[in-house]
Design an enzyme around this catalytic site. Sequence first.
Site, PDB file in Angstrom:
ATOM      1  CG  ASN A 146       1.291 -16.600  -2.061  1.00  0.00           C
ATOM      2  OD1 ASN A 146       0.791 -16.044  -2.735  1.00  0.00           O
ATOM      3  ND2 ASN A 146       2.601 -16.333  -2.021  1.00  0.00           N
ATOM      4  CE  LYS A 159       2.153 -13.914  -5.351  1.00  0.00           C
ATOM      5  NZ  LYS A 159       1.505 -12.970  -4.251  1.00  0.00           N
ATOM      6  N   GLY A 213       0.744  -1.241  -0.168  1.00  0.00           N
ATOM      7  CA  GLY A 213      -0.083  -0.054  -0.007  1.00  0.00           C
ATOM      8  C   GLY A 213       0.795   1.386   0.115  1.00  0.00           C
ATOM      9  CB  SER A 246       4.425 -12.485   3.021  1.00  0.00           C
ATOM     10  OG  SER A 246       3.768 -13.388   2.763  1.00  0.00           O
TER      11      SER A 246
HETATM   12  O1  KPL Z   1       4.111 -13.647  -2.686  1.00  0.00           O
HETATM   13  C1  KPL Z   1       5.070 -14.051  -1.985  1.00  0.00           C
HETATM   14  C2  KPL Z   1       5.066 -14.086  -0.334  1.00  0.00           C
HETATM   15  O2  KPL Z   1       6.303 -13.814   0.342  1.00  0.00           O
HETATM   16  O3  KPL Z   1       3.989 -13.775   0.103  1.00  0.00           O
HETATM   17  C3  KPL Z   1       6.200 -15.085  -2.470  1.00  0.00           C
HETATM   18  C4  KPL Z   1       5.868 -14.893  -4.163  1.00  0.00           C
HETATM   19  C5  KPL Z   1       6.462 -16.102  -2.133  1.00  0.00           C
HETATM   20  C6  KPL Z   1       7.479 -14.016  -2.656  1.00  0.00           C
HETATM   21  O4  KPL Z   1       8.054 -14.172  -1.504  1.00  0.00           O
END
Ligand code: KPL
Length: 307
Positions: free
Chosen positions: A195, A191, A17, A261
């Site tokens: 993750n 995606k 953000g 993350s």
């Molecule tokens: O989206 C990601 C995250 O860390 O949440 C990745 C693609 C794994 C990159 O770190």
Amino acid sequence: MTSINPTLHIVGAGAIGSLLATGAQRQHLAYQRYPRTIANSPHYARWLDNSKVPLSMQTAQANVLAKNDVLVLPLKVYQLESALSYWRPYLVHSPALVLLHNGMGGWEIAQQILGPHYPLLLATTSHGAFKQIDDKGKAFITYSGQGSTQIGAPNKGNRLSPPLSDAINLLHNALPPVSTPDNIVHALWQKLSVNMVINPLTALNHIQNKHILDSQFSDVRRALCKEFVDVANACGLVFNETKVHEHVLAVAKATGENYSSMHQDVLHGRPTEIDAINGYIVEMAKKKGIHVPVNTLMVERIKALNL
Ligand code: KPL
């Protein structure tokens, strides 16, 4: 009610953000930030070329938004219900709303709170940014890698009418490139596939993304990808197991030096997004009567950390 220049309203003070706010600032676009507290709100950003971009620290009170404004919620899925309930009275003119989060489930929450016809965009981004505190104790963000953003309205393809198409243009002007895939839901599942492998494995093993390529994780990676494809296909989204696995490996390589993350959430003792990632696959699997023991194990092991 429309205003001459649309304003980008950005909720929260997270890295993505704040990156969007910095892009708006650089392009002289009107923006407002709504951090939970001033203390955790970044004062400036280090751009890709290392230049320092100061951010407006004026925090706005929520107010009725104009029809051509855009409200962006770059929040975690578990924060969406309270954020949307808070914002609902200010959305009487139905400005476009953008959900930008890891994992799935935000769309369902938004529909429950705002109704099925609200002009809503779902987005996923691969821009890299992280938040730090400088030696004067001020929060700032670093734009660590240029990526791109994919955006679209669920079930609408990419032929969108205003205010959605105008909202996409505004986001592209602030932080390019923004593209509109034919099927945003497929892009979000793609995606999700990344993750659901990288995030729990890096968090549980305290490793950078590149280490999930190690052969010791080969069986678990492949098992997760197989379960993902079974569930996605049962939900009407076509994926191929080999291609999903290859894509996961490619992203792990490309973001190899990053800590995911979820790894960072675990490290800092914050709640994780496991329910929206592997938990979502488990939930969909239950609905379709599919057995997903490895995703279930990932959820259990992350939850056992008691964050
Ligand atoms: O989206 C990601 C995250 O860390 O949440 C990745 C693609 C794994 C990159 O770190």
